[in-house]
Design a protein around this motif. Structure first.
Motif, PDB file in Angstrom:
ATOM      1  N   SER B 330       0.832  -1.203   0.000  1.00 47.45           N
ATOM      2  CA  SER B 330       0.000   0.000   0.000  1.00 47.45           C
ATOM      3  C   SER B 330       0.868   1.254   0.000  1.00 47.45           C
ATOM      4  CB  SER B 330      -0.941  -0.006   1.202  1.00 47.45           C
ATOM      5  OG  SER B 330      -1.938  -0.994   0.989  1.00 47.45           O
ATOM      6  N   LEU B 331       2.007   1.169   0.644  1.00 50.91           N
ATOM      7  CA  LEU B 331       2.933   2.301   0.601  1.00 50.91           C
ATOM      8  C   LEU B 331       3.376   2.552  -0.844  1.00 50.91           C
ATOM      9  CD1 LEU B 331       4.547   4.190   2.585  1.00 50.91           C
ATOM     10  CD2 LEU B 331       6.438   2.619   2.278  1.00 50.91           C
ATOM     11  N   VAL B 365      -1.295   0.702   5.484  1.00 54.33           N
ATOM     12  CA  VAL B 365      -0.016   1.309   5.859  1.00 54.33           C
ATOM     13  C   VAL B 365       0.018   1.503   7.375  1.00 54.33           C
ATOM     14  CG1 VAL B 365       1.476   3.324   5.638  1.00 54.33           C
ATOM     15  CG2 VAL B 365       0.268   2.445   3.643  1.00 54.33           C
ATOM     16  N   LEU B 366      -1.103   2.020   7.904  1.00 52.05           N
ATOM     17  CA  LEU B 366      -1.134   2.306   9.341  1.00 52.05           C
ATOM     18  C   LEU B 366      -1.138   1.035  10.191  1.00 52.05           C
ATOM     19  CD1 LEU B 366      -3.620   5.317   9.303  1.00 52.05           C
ATOM     20  CD2 LEU B 366      -1.117   5.361   9.458  1.00 52.05           C
ATOM     21  N   SER B 367      -1.574  -0.046   9.577  1.00 51.34           N
ATOM     22  CA  SER B 367      -1.659  -1.296  10.363  1.00 51.34           C
ATOM     23  C   SER B 367      -0.267  -1.823  10.731  1.00 51.34           C
ATOM     24  CB  SER B 367      -2.426  -2.356   9.588  1.00 51.34           C
ATOM     25  OG  SER B 367      -1.621  -2.766   8.491  1.00 51.34           O
ATOM     26  N   VAL B 373       8.251   1.520   7.344  1.00 51.32           N
ATOM     27  CA  VAL B 373       9.462   2.329   7.537  1.00 51.32           C
ATOM     28  C   VAL B 373      10.696   1.495   7.198  1.00 51.32           C
ATOM     29  CG1 VAL B 373      10.894   3.451   9.294  1.00 51.32           C
ATOM     30  CG2 VAL B 373       8.439   3.886   9.234  1.00 51.32           C
ATOM     31  N   ARG B 374      10.690   0.260   7.688  1.00 51.14           N
ATOM     32  CA  ARG B 374      11.838  -0.623   7.391  1.00 51.14           C
ATOM     33  C   ARG B 374      12.017  -0.800   5.879  1.00 51.14           C
ATOM     34  NH1 ARG B 374      10.701  -4.518  11.225  1.00 51.14           N
ATOM     35  NH2 ARG B 374       9.968  -5.970   9.659  1.00 51.14           N
ATOM     36  N   LEU B 379      14.662   0.387   0.686  1.00 53.17           N
ATOM     37  CA  LEU B 379      14.548   0.942  -0.655  1.00 53.17           C
ATOM     38  C   LEU B 379      15.578   2.052  -0.874  1.00 53.17           C
ATOM     39  CD1 LEU B 379      12.367  -0.031  -2.612  1.00 53.17           C
ATOM     40  CD2 LEU B 379      11.117   2.068  -2.163  1.00 53.17           C
ATOM     41  N   ALA B 380      15.704   2.911   0.144  1.00 51.81           N
ATOM     42  CA  ALA B 380      16.640   4.036   0.015  1.00 51.81           C
ATOM     43  C   ALA B 380      18.073   3.520  -0.035  1.00 51.81           C
ATOM     44  CB  ALA B 380      16.461   4.980   1.195  1.00 51.81           C
ATOM     45  N   ARG B 381      18.377   2.570   0.827  1.00 52.88           N
ATOM     46  CA  ARG B 381      19.764   2.105   0.923  1.00 52.88           C
ATOM     47  C   ARG B 381      20.141   1.182  -0.238  1.00 52.88           C
ATOM     48  NH1 ARG B 381      20.774  -1.995   5.541  1.00 52.88           N
ATOM     49  NH2 ARG B 381      19.643  -3.133   3.952  1.00 52.88           N
TER      50      ARG B 381
END
Ligand SMILES: Cc1cc2nc3c(=O)[nH]c(=O)nc-3n(C[C@H](O)[C@H](O)[C@H](O)COP(=O)(O)OP(=O)(O)OC[C@H]3O[C@@H](n4cnc5c(N)ncnc54)[C@H](O)[C@@H]3O)c2cc1C
Lengths: 320, 552
Positions: B330-331, B365-367, B373-374, B379-381
């Protein structure tokens, strides 16, 4: 050529020490090592303390020898010991001609790319060392010396091009550098350098002139690092990009200061923080392919790079 | 070396031994083969080092069914490096069966077998920076984790892997080599708008080059290679009708026909027994290359069941459907507006956006915000900041529940084709019109393969899917983007093909084509590794040709 007396100047260095030991093990050769420190000898050969940049020191040794090899490292600059050593040797050659093998470096060619054979001009435009080597080579070639221009001399106990990289690879600070590591690494195993000198002195008969020395063909630095990392078990090999290299580039200066300080405090170079100097980073991308056709004709069976890296890795891992 | 087209245009026409049109995977692989040789090479590249809107707009064209095919200026990059500036980097060689003439695949069969390409694949793999040429799991890493513990089926195997390039942008990676090569001249901003045949029509005299600034010049060479991409090769040939009314190499109306993409989609629900360990993600080889197992059908199974080549991967559920209740998916759904068009296509359902779905995605997402976040950090790294990028999204499933992401061979079909439309681009060249079509055989390939998978997976779990929905799922997002195959197909018979086994255009002595447009069939494999291998083979051929007949 029986009973030859061969003088090795710089016999305490990486190549010189191996060369003098190899010569000492040969029948019919009496090897003499020489260097700046006291008591640098070893089994089977004599050792004489001597500053190879001073004529008075070299002359008596030269006159007694049948052939001379110079593996002296020396300092850069127009009056540094590299050039002074070359002047001394050129003078001796002129006065008392005899076979001289001079160990130079591919750095003498300078900032060039493409296929570089021995006919290529010596630009010597890569800083002080490159300039000094180019100057020394010109002097000695004119006097009829055999001038060896090895690429990157690697081997089990070499720190500069093996041990240092091993540390960087194991700590994952080095790996596949992409376009930045696309330069040819021009490797030559230290044992092969020694073999080439021996062949030149004893087997091939003395042939003057320049000899490039590299046996890794078109192998790039990336391929070298990947193969070495795998041999070391420093896997998976990491891929680095320009961002990371820029970081290393800027960190190089502070690290140089830290390195010098650590040196002052007596920390072993193996234990100090390594740095990738801007010169090194430039070298990794230099597409200079050292063509060694003349040296190939010497008949040395070049060491296989894969075998050598496996041996280096095994030696480094066992802490030797 | 690189030269500025603005300076060249004043200096008149150019000459070289070899002229290559296009600096993408094919053109650059070919050009690299000549670095430092005695052969003079000119590479004509329409784009610049960075994507230039004006150059890219030359790719715009017409699509007959927009639900089935993306716009022609998407999934192609008109810049130095070509579409490798945006590709995903998946590398897979063709299988031996792909080269065979199969009676159940119409128009199948290459004029040579796998053995003709095998010698070139290893180096192609290096050029693509996908490491050593090893595609059997056991050769990549020992041990290579099983995809499904204990899975050993008769018709479906998991021993073959796909490997990943960085993904390497050929332009960035190899520019310096070309820069240093005195014998190679790369001209940026040089648009080839026509092949000028000699009056007898059997040899190319020159290429017409135009710049966006209005200059024009000719390039003459002993041999010419079109490497302008799977669609553009056909466009250039069709547009060059000064001597042959229907275009170059098109005496038998084959140019532009047999246009294939791959059949792809995500379908079904796989549930693996809870006591079986599943590894559906990536494994990193010693060289640092990402590899992944996939399901594939052995050649004899394909023959027996008369299906095209097919592979599938264990995948996450469809992202757009919030029923997956997964915070990461969902993110990604919310992140779709920041993802390039080519990679976000599956994040946009053709169905209209519904508020209820949006709020369900938000709830997902909220669930599990920590998981989201992980994942963002990963994804960023591993993708954003990494030079060798983590290839795709892999979502673990505690319930051992997945969907199947498939990628299959499309059969060659003469009615699936590209032609020239009446519209012209700003250089006066007619634009492309794409009419991509699929056939019943294509649906059958996917349907039969799924039924085989369902049968074989029953030993370790189950696969449920709606056989009636195969066609819908296979075309949900249209033709698989970026793989443009078959428009100048290779073959021995000039009546049904455009180039011969050396990639030379039938009937034109000195004109060659490089790229996926020459593939007679599409395989299950992504095309680029084979494009590069074929370019290397072509380089060998041209070297021999020029050595034997320097005056040619
Ligand atoms: C989003 C995306 C993901 C992909 N992922 C994968 C993948 O994972 N694996 C895989 O195998 N493949 C993948 N591909 C496909 C891959 O990018 C192509 O197969 C490959 O780039 C084709 O190489 P090429 O040289 O034939 O064409 P291109 O790379 O398209 O290069 C053609 C070149 O020709 C130039 N040109 C065009 N017309 C002219 C003209 N008239 N005059 C002069 N120059 C011209 C263009 O500017 C361009 O530089 C992907 C593609 C896309 C878009």
């Amino acid at each position: 050529m029986s009973g030859q007396r061969i003088l090795v100047l710089g016999s305490e260095g990486y190549v010189g020490s191996r060369l003098v030991r190899r010569l000492a093990a040969l029948d019919d050769v009496s090897a003499v090592g020489s260097g700046r420190s006291a008591g640098g000898g070893g089994p089977g050969y004599d050792y004489v303390r001597c500053d190879a940049a001073r004529l008075q020191a070299v002359e008596p040794l030269w006159r007694e020898a049948d052939a001379v090899v110079s593996c002296v490292r020396g300092s850069n600059g127009p009056n540094g010991s590299i050039v002074r050593n070359a002047r001394v040797l050129a003078h001796c050659l002129g006065q008392w001609p005899k076979p001289l093998v001079y160990l130079s470096s591919m750095a003498a060619y300078g900032d060039v790319e493409g296929e570089i054979d021995e006919m290529s001009p010596l630009k010597g435009d890569l800083g002080g060392y490159s300039r000094a080597k180019a100057q020394a080579d010109r002097l000695l070639e004119a006097e009829g010396a055999a001038v060896l221009r090895p690429g990157i001399i690697y081997g089990s106990d070499g720190w500069e091009w093996s041990g240092r990289f091993a540390r960087l690879l194991v700590s994952h600070r080095l790996g596949d550098l992409g376009a930045a590591g696309d330069g040819f690494c021009n490797l030559i195993h230290v044992d092969d350098v020694v073999s080439a000198v021996v062949k030149l002195l004893l087997e091939a008969g003395h042939h003057a002139g320049p000899y490039n020395l590299a046996s890794s063909g078109r192998m790039t630095w990336n391929e070298y690092f990947v193969a070495f990392a795998i041999a070391l078990g420093a896997v998976p090999v990491r891929r680095f990009g320009s961002r990371r290299l820029a970081l290393e580039f800027f960190a190089a200066y502070p690290l140089k200061v830290a390195d010098a300080l650590a040196g002052c405090f007596g920390v072993d170079k193996e234990r100090r923080l390594n740095r990738l100097s801007p010169n090194l980073i430039r070298l990794f991308g230099q597409r200079l392919l050292l063509v060694s056709n003349r040296a190939d004709g010497l008949g040395v069976a070049w060491t296989d790079v894969g075998d050598a890296l496996a041996a280096s890795a095994a030696a480094l891992q066992s802490g030797r | 070396m690189f030269v500025d087209v603005a300076n060249l245009a004043d200096s008149g026409d150019l000459n070289a031994d070899v002229c290559i049109v296009g600096a993408g995977a094919a053109g650059l692989a070919l050009a690299l083969e000549y670095c430092g040789s005695n052969t003079s090479v000119i590479v004509l590249e329409s784009g610049q080092f960075k994507l230039d809107k004006a150059a890219q707009s030359l790719y715009a064209g017409h699509v007959v069914d927009e639900a089935l095919h993306s716009p022609t200026d998407r999934y192609r990059q008109r810049q130095f490096g070509g579409s490798t500036s945006t590709w995903g980097g998946r590398c897979v060689p063709f299988d031996p069966i792909d080269f065979e003439a199969r009676d159940y695949i119409p128009h199948s069969g290459w004029p040579f077998g796998m053995e003709a390409l095998s010698p070139h694949y290893a180096r192609a793999n290096r050029i693509c920076e996908a490491g050593e040429y090893a595609y059997r799991a056991a050769d990549c890493r020992d041990p290579f984790p099983e995809m499904i513990a204990g899975f050993d089926a008769a018709d479906v195997i998991t021993e073959w892997v796909e490997r990943f390039s960085c993904p390497t942008d050929f332009g960035k990676r190899y520019a310096r080599r070309l820069e240093l090569a005195d014998n190679i001249t790369v001209v940026l901003g040089a648009n080839v708008t026509g092949i000028m045949l000699r009056a007898n029509g059997i040899a190319t005299d020159a290429l017409r080059v135009q710049t966006l600034e209005g200059a024009q010049f000719l390039v003459r060479a002993s041999v010419f290679v079109l490497a302008a991409g799977g669609l553009e090769n056909a466009r250039i040939m069709l547009a060059s009708n000064d001597v042959h009314e229907h275009g170059v190499g098109n005496a038998n109306d084959s140019v532009g026909r047999y246009y294939m993409c791959h059949l792809a989609g995500t379908m079904g629900e796989v549930t693996i027994d809870s006591d079986r360990h599943v590894h559906h993600g990536y494994v990193i080889t010693n060289e640092g290359i990402y590899c992944r197992r996939r399901f594939s059908l052995p050649a004899d199974v394909q023959r027996e069941h008369r299906v095209g080549n097919f592979v599938a991967r264990l995948h996450h559920p469809r992202i757009t459907d919030p029923a997956h209740r997964n915070s990461i998916l969902s993110l990604l759904y919310f992140g779709r507006w920041f993802i390039p068009y080519e990679y976000a296509r599956r994040l946009f359902d053709p169905a209209p956006l519904r508020l209820a779905d949006l709020s369900r995605h938000l709830m997902n997402v909220l669930s599990d915000p920590f998981m989201a976040v992980r994942f963002s950090w990963h994804l960023a790294r591993d993708r954003g900041l990494s030079e060798r990028k983590f290839p795709s999204v892999v979502i673990p499933s505690k319930a051992n529940r997945f969907s199947l992401d498939f990628h299959a061979e499309q059969v060659p079909n003469p009615d699936s084709r590209v032609t020239l439309s009446a519209d012209k681009d700003r250089l006066g060249m007619r634009r492309l019109s794409v009419d991509w079509r699929y056939t019943d055989e294509d649906i059958a390939t996917v349907a039969r393969s799924f039924s085989l998978l369902a049968k074989n997976l029953s030993s370790v779990g189950s696969l449920s899917y709606d056989p009636e929905a195969v066609e819908l799922e296979m075309t949900r997002y249209g033709a698989f983007g970026g793989h443009h195959i078959g428009t100048t197909r290779m073959g021995s018979d000039p009546k049904t093909s455009v180039v011969d086994s050396d990639c030379r255009v039938h009937g034109v002595q000195n004109l060659y084509v490089a790229g996926s447009s020459v593939f007679p069939t599409s395989s299950q494999a992504n095309p680029t590794l084979t494009i590069v291998a074929l370019a290397l083979r072509l380089a060998d051929h041209l070297k021999n040709r020029l050595a034997l007949d320097p005056a040619s």
